[in-house]
Design an enzyme around this catalytic site. Sequence first.
Site, PDB file in Angstrom:
ATOM      1  N   ASP A  32     -34.158 -24.125 -35.009  1.00 51.27           N
ATOM      2  CA  ASP A  32     -33.514 -22.846 -34.717  1.00 51.27           C
ATOM      3  C   ASP A  32     -32.146 -23.134 -34.097  1.00 51.27           C
ATOM      4  OD1 ASP A  32     -34.129 -23.715 -32.108  1.00 51.27           O
ATOM      5  OD2 ASP A  32     -35.979 -22.539 -32.076  1.00 51.27           O
ATOM      6  N   ASP A  34     -29.329 -22.028 -31.269  1.00 57.94           N
ATOM      7  CA  ASP A  34     -28.997 -21.269 -30.068  1.00 57.94           C
ATOM      8  C   ASP A  34     -27.494 -21.313 -29.867  1.00 57.94           C
ATOM      9  OD1 ASP A  34     -31.665 -20.643 -29.352  1.00 57.94           O
ATOM     10  OD2 ASP A  34     -31.922 -22.673 -28.609  1.00 57.94           O
ATOM     11  N   ASP A 115     -32.430 -28.742 -19.275  1.00 62.09           N
ATOM     12  CA  ASP A 115     -33.411 -29.721 -18.797  1.00 62.09           C
ATOM     13  C   ASP A 115     -32.983 -31.179 -18.989  1.00 62.09           C
ATOM     14  OD1 ASP A 115     -33.708 -29.301 -21.524  1.00 62.09           O
ATOM     15  OD2 ASP A 115     -35.851 -28.846 -21.449  1.00 62.09           O
TER      16      ASP A 115
HETATM   17  P1  ATP Z   1     -37.017 -27.438 -30.201  1.00 63.83           P
HETATM   18  O1  ATP Z   1     -36.465 -28.352 -31.212  1.00 63.83           O
HETATM   19  O2  ATP Z   1     -38.461 -27.653 -30.009  1.00 63.83           O
HETATM   20  O3  ATP Z   1     -36.648 -26.000 -30.413  1.00 63.83           O
HETATM   21  P2  ATP Z   1     -35.225 -27.190 -27.992  1.00 63.83           P
HETATM   22  O4  ATP Z   1     -34.680 -28.197 -27.053  1.00 63.83           O
HETATM   23  O5  ATP Z   1     -34.266 -26.502 -28.897  1.00 63.83           O
HETATM   24  O6  ATP Z   1     -36.366 -27.906 -28.818  1.00 63.83           O
HETATM   25  P3  ATP Z   1     -35.833 -24.564 -27.054  1.00 63.83           P
HETATM   26  O7  ATP Z   1     -37.073 -24.082 -26.384  1.00 63.83           O
HETATM   27  O8  ATP Z   1     -35.437 -24.001 -28.374  1.00 63.83           O
HETATM   28  O9  ATP Z   1     -36.018 -26.143 -27.171  1.00 63.83           O
HETATM   29  O10 ATP Z   1     -34.669 -24.409 -25.998  1.00 63.83           O
HETATM   30  C1  ATP Z   1     -33.309 -24.401 -26.339  1.00 63.83           C
HETATM   31  C2  ATP Z   1     -32.484 -25.042 -25.217  1.00 63.83           C
HETATM   32  O11 ATP Z   1     -32.659 -24.321 -23.986  1.00 63.83           O
HETATM   33  C3  ATP Z   1     -32.880 -26.463 -24.873  1.00 63.83           C
HETATM   34  O12 ATP Z   1     -32.264 -27.396 -25.730  1.00 63.83           O
HETATM   35  C4  ATP Z   1     -32.388 -26.584 -23.436  1.00 63.83           C
HETATM   36  O13 ATP Z   1     -31.010 -26.766 -23.389  1.00 63.83           O
HETATM   37  C5  ATP Z   1     -32.703 -25.207 -22.880  1.00 63.83           C
HETATM   38  N1  ATP Z   1     -34.064 -25.153 -22.284  1.00 63.83           N
HETATM   39  C6  ATP Z   1     -35.212 -24.792 -22.901  1.00 63.83           C
HETATM   40  N2  ATP Z   1     -36.245 -24.834 -22.057  1.00 63.83           N
HETATM   41  C7  ATP Z   1     -35.766 -25.212 -20.865  1.00 63.83           C
HETATM   42  C8  ATP Z   1     -36.339 -25.422 -19.580  1.00 63.83           C
HETATM   43  N3  ATP Z   1     -37.635 -25.259 -19.381  1.00 63.83           N
HETATM   44  N4  ATP Z   1     -35.508 -25.811 -18.577  1.00 63.83           N
HETATM   45  C9  ATP Z   1     -34.191 -25.961 -18.786  1.00 63.83           C
HETATM   46  N5  ATP Z   1     -33.595 -25.788 -19.966  1.00 63.83           N
HETATM   47  C10 ATP Z   1     -34.344 -25.415 -21.002  1.00 63.83           C
HETATM   48 MG    MG Z   2     -34.681 -24.928 -30.206  1.00 68.14          MG
END
Ligand code: ATP
Ligand code: MG
Length: 410
Positions: A32, A34, A115
């Site tokens: 996805d 962001d 994170d």
């Molecule tokens: P995935 O590939 O599984 O989607 P992701 O890192 O993109 O992994 P998301 O849940 O889509 O995970 O979150 C998007 C972004 O938001 C992360 O890359 C990070 O920068 C931030 N983020 C998400 N969860 C947290 C958290 N618990 N604490 C701090 N930052 C977070």
């Molecule tokens: Mg993501």
Amino acid sequence: MAVLDGLNEAGYRACLVGGAVRDLLLDVAPKDFDVSTDAEPEQVVAVFGRKARLIGRRFQICHVRFGREIVEVSTFRADPGGADAGEDTRELDDAGRVLRDNVFGSIAEDARRRDFAINGLYFDIADHKIYDYVGGLADVEHRCLRLIGDAGVRYREDPVRMIRAVRIASKLDLTIDERARPPAELVDLLADVPAARLFDEVLKLLMHPAGPRVYDGLRHYDLLRPLFDQTMAVLDSPAGTASEALIRNAIANTAARIEIGKPVTPAFIFAALLWPAVRERAATLEREGMPAAPALASAQSDVVTRQVRRVAIPKRFSIPMREIWQLQPRFHKRRGRQPERLIPHPRFRAAYDFLLLRAQVGEVEQELADWWTQIQDDPSTPEPASAAGTSRRRKRRGGGRRRKPSPESA
Ligand code: ATP
Ligand code: MG
């Protein structure tokens, strides 16, 4: 990308952020996208009109829809003390309006509230440059997962980050930096995370081609304990080895199916994760004198009731999960018309796959599983010798044509 361009053309700074930037740098297809911007949520809505929808209360973000895709747009903000900090630290003006400076922040502040360093990278659509305020690029290069800030602080703020560490490292084949390894003394904090949030996390952990590796990581850091305490009680017991093999096989099975594009359901993995506890509980109830069928039913209820306080399981998954369990005893009934009644059951296929898992780990005879494999292809498969004497399946029901046994079943 349309959302980035739209914001940029309206005069705002617009960056791709987080997982998508990380994945692109690691040559992985992002799941996805962001977007992070200096436009405030209402300004984002002003840019995209009816395509945009505000969501969330404390931290408003904006979902912008383009066709079937939804892009999450968040405004740069400073961290008021952790994603899940209990207190709302915003300051309001006389009209109750959020004062911008206390919530929204600079891009550098926005990076620091994330994170892991590799999740804190920004790709700016205006100049096509990557902005790195947290050393994420070096980590990408070294394939290292490093926390932004101190583990004690960041994992306490949001214990879910501990399982995110295992998930992201396992999926992307990264080394978890020594200081980012989930500390044993913080693992139990996961037990207090809302059960609904943990359900979403567990899906992301295990419904994935890297599921088996994620599982090993969870076990390594003992992160399964706060999530599935009843399962762990069995895994710690003498029955643990076979039970764990069953769980691992279920996860591997799902991973393999995802990889070849076959449908999968979380019900199957949850069925495997909780089955050891259900089986043990049913055995206890039977020892106390309860007949087998009610013992299984009541064991299921006991285990599920307790489990959903930790990790929620929505009804659409817990109902099929319980059916998978409930059908297991029926595989032992091979007489008469029982098999032909079982096979059309909507949950037969999943329950049969589950039976195969149980056979693999020696919980039931392989012969039983093989028999059910065969009868699906060849309904004339004879009943096993022990049951043959009482057969009713062969009795004619009117003028039906008698099927010839196939060579392999004859
Ligand atoms: P995935 O590939 O599984 O989607 P992701 O890192 O993109 O992994 P998301 O849940 O889509 O995970 O979150 C998007 C972004 O938001 C992360 O890359 C990070 O920068 C931030 N983020 C998400 N969860 C947290 C958290 N618990 N604490 C701090 N930052 C977070
Ligand atoms: Mg993501």
